[in-house]
Motif scaffolding. Structure first.
Motif: not given
Length: 195
Positions: A28-30, A142-147, A159-168, A170-176
């Motif tokens: 929802a936030l993304l 990047l945010l589409a990949i994260a979603i 649960r570990w996959l959730y943390w993997v999703a946080m990498a794209p 973070a980078i997607g939010v940074f560029f946004g």
């Protein structure tokens, strides 16, 4: 069924529900962030389109001014040559016409350079907007990949996959944020690969 099995099943259900809530809030936030970025990106793209149209118009005006300059200069040359074959009494009329066409050629040359400068400024405006558009494009990808990774997280319950999703994420939010704030971070090497 033993009590420990019931407790384990209840614990797993609780963890799954917790993970699903976390994924839902993150998505929802993304999605909200992507929506805000999309509005800004669309406005930038409209500006790019206008700059491109202006550049084309200005280069067309440049060419028109160039043709006018060349025609005036050629006419002045023709009048100079024609005057040589005319009697001295007619030389004054030719000299006046030559001055008129030389002045017209000089005027068109000045105006042509002004239009050239405008066309080059339009290109700079386009390039500056494109810089920010690239930031939003990378953020969006990047945010589409994260979603997508978050959707797989919900399906698999990993649960570990959730943390993997946080990498794209973070980078997607940074560029946004860089695009929204006009920060000088450009993914040139990535955009070079994608273009």
């Amino acid at each position: 069924m033993e009590i420990t099995e019931v407790v384990d099943i209840a614990g797993e259900a609780s963890h799954a529900a917790s993970l699903n809530r976390r994924v839902a809030v993150t998505v929802a936030l993304l999605a909200t962030f992507m929506g805000v970025c999309k509005v800004k990106d669309d406005n930038i793209v409209q500006g790019m389109q206008q700059a491109q149209a202006d550049k084309i118009d200005h280069w067309s005006y440049y060419q028109a001014r160039n043709v006018r300059e060349e025609v005036a200069a050629a006419t002045a040359t023709q009048l100079k040559l024609a005057a040589l074959a005319r009697p001295a009494a007619e030389q004054g009329a030719y000299a006046d016409a030559v001055k008129k066409y030389e002045a017209l050629a000089a005027d068109q040359k000045v105006k042509k350079e002004q239009v050239r400068a405008q066309a080059e400024q339009d290109q700079k405006a386009y390039d500056a907007s494109n810089y920010r558009d690239d930031q939003f494009d990378l953020s969006d990808a990047l945010l589409a990949i994260a979603i997508s990774l978050l959707a797989i997280t919900t399906l698999t319950g990993q649960r570990w996959l959730y943390w993997v999703a946080m990498a794209p994420t973070a980078i997607g939010v940074f560029f946004g944020v860089a695009g929204l704030a006009g920060l000088p971070f450009h993914p040139s090497w990535i955009m070079g690969l994608l273009s």
